[in-house]
Design a protein around this motif. Structure first.
Motif, PDB file in Angstrom:
ATOM      1  N   THR A 205       0.860  -1.187   0.000  1.00  0.00           N
ATOM      2  CA  THR A 205       0.000   0.000   0.000  1.00  0.00           C
ATOM      3  C   THR A 205       0.895   1.235   0.000  1.00  0.00           C
ATOM      4  OG1 THR A 205      -1.621  -1.219   1.279  1.00  0.00           O
ATOM      5  CG2 THR A 205      -1.905   1.171   1.191  1.00  0.00           C
ATOM      6  N   ALA A 210      -3.140   3.627  -2.225  1.00  0.00           N
ATOM      7  CA  ALA A 210      -3.405   2.709  -3.343  1.00  0.00           C
ATOM      8  C   ALA A 210      -2.681   1.377  -3.122  1.00  0.00           C
ATOM      9  CB  ALA A 210      -2.945   3.346  -4.647  1.00  0.00           C
ATOM     10  N   HIS A 212      -1.041  -2.319  -4.454  1.00  0.00           N
ATOM     11  CA  HIS A 212      -0.352  -2.926  -5.590  1.00  0.00           C
ATOM     12  C   HIS A 212      -0.037  -4.365  -5.199  1.00  0.00           C
ATOM     13  CE1 HIS A 212       0.463   1.259  -6.831  1.00  0.00           C
ATOM     14  NE2 HIS A 212       0.708   1.444  -5.540  1.00  0.00           N
TER      15      HIS A 212
END
Ligand code: HEM
Length: 352
Positions: A205, A210, A212
């Motif tokens: 994060t 976001a 990944h």
């Protein structure tokens, strides 16, 4: 309101019965979740049992990857990993490392040239008090897709039935790429020349929140020199430990940490499936191995490189392997630390 007419003695007895029933129910629920009432359910005990080699349990040692040697050093983060995770370990700087080179066998006395899989356990600590633990191997993909398939593989490889492996492979086509690597891939003469792959996927994060989904690998600076297993056998049963000790005495050894990001739709829950080669890869820093120490009295002896020990900014994904590995590694750790007398330390004043 009706008064209780029970004598104090009877009411104490009644309470004890109630407590016993509650405890009994709790124990039964625990036994159920541990799989004791369902003989087909896979448990840490059954995995550890299936790992037992023909030479017997490796008392005092890890139940898999039983032969190994400790190292210490640093992870030098270059800052690039911060694009994927806010974990402090990716902030530019140097963080202390404790690790272990090892052989993928439950036989603590195996000759080095007889074991195809080589591994690395790694722990990186950061000033915020967090740790990132990982256990990686030199195979670029895992042998099987699922935990039941791994259990079947352990049974097949230990079976006296001549066709057991053939039958297993026929039922598990996903074994193909691992089998091809194991039989056709080059062997090297050094732990320093191996690539180490985490194989399982995890979620990073970043600072904006976001996520990944990633896998990581450590890529050696040392140039791999292919050597046949027959030639390796001539170097003696412990050549890997001798070689890495001498090599690191001559100078630190380095690996680049490469973090690869999944595209939507890539298989994140199956470590036997490689991701296409064009996926975004971030080089997050360099592992520098500075010192080697024998395991018997070394700092990696009593650590469990549990792959679910993660700093904030890294978490497990939909890949079911890390949670299962965590429970099996804990079982192995409990057994081996209780068997210290079977693997005595030699350092003066060391605890038994
Ligand atoms: C992606 C898959 C896997 C990889 C990359 C992997 C790698 C490794 C490595 C490198 C070690 C040695 C760590 C050390 O030096 O302490 C290890 C230990 C071990 N592995 Fe795995 N492993 C995998 C899956 C599994 C599975 C599925 C099982 C069983 C369910 C298993 C059972 C064990 C056990 C019992 C140990 C010894 C743990 C201890 O006592 O600390 N591994 N593994």
């Amino acid at each position: 309101m009706a008064q209780s007419r029970q004598s104090p003695a009877r009411s104490v007895f009644g309470s004890l019965v109630l407590i016993a029933v509650v405890i009994g129910f709790g124990a039964a629920a625990f036994a159920y979740t541990a799989g004791w009432f369902s003989p087909r359910r896979l448990t840490p005990d059954r995995f550890v049992q299936a790992l037992t080699p023909p030479t017997g349990e490796p008392l005092g040692h890890r139940r898999n990857h039983a032969k190994g040697i400790c190292f210490t050093g640093v992870f030098e983060a270059n800052g690039a990993g911060s694009a994927l995770s806010h974990a402090e370990v990716f902030t530019r700087g140097q963080y202390p490392v404790l690790g272990r080179f090892n052989l993928g066998t439950p036989d603590a006395n195996a000759a080095d040239a007889t074991v195809r899989v080589r591994g690395m356990g790694l722990q990186i600590a950061t000033p915020d008090g967090q740790e990132w633990r990982s256990a990686m191997i030199n195979a670029p993909i895992f042998a099987v897709s699922t935990l039941p398939a791994f259990y079947e593989l352990l049974l097949a490889s230990a079976s006296k039935e001549p066709d057991a492996m053939k039958t297993f492979v026929a039922a598990h086509p996903e074994f193909g790429p691992f089998g091809a690597w194991a039989t056709k891939g080059p062997w090297t003469g050094s732990y320093a020349e191996e690539r180490y792959h985490g194989l399982n996927s995890f979620v990073f994060t970043d600072g904006s929140g976001a996520d990944h989904t990633v896998r990581w690998s450590l890529l050696p600076a040392a140039q791999p020199v292919p050597v046949s297993p027959d030639d390796l056998a001539k170097r003696g049963p412990n050549f890997l430990e001798q070689e890495i000790t001498e090599r690191v005495r001559g100078g630190p050894q380095r690996w680049t940490m490469a973090v690869t990001v999944a595209n939507p739709g890539d298989p994140t829950a199956d470590p036997s499936k490689a991701w296409p080669g064009d996926r975004r890869t971030v080089e997050a820093g360099t592992l520098i191995v500075q010192q080697i120490e024998p395991e018997r009295d070394g700092p990696c002896r009593d650590i469990n490189f549990d792959p679910t020990v993660l700093p904030s900014g890294i978490r497990t994904s939909d890949d079911p392997f890390p949670a299962a590995r965590s429970s099996v590694y804990a079982k192995s750790y409990d057994l081996r630390t209780a068997e210290a007398k079977d693997y005595p330390r030699t350092a003066p004043g060391a605890k038994p």
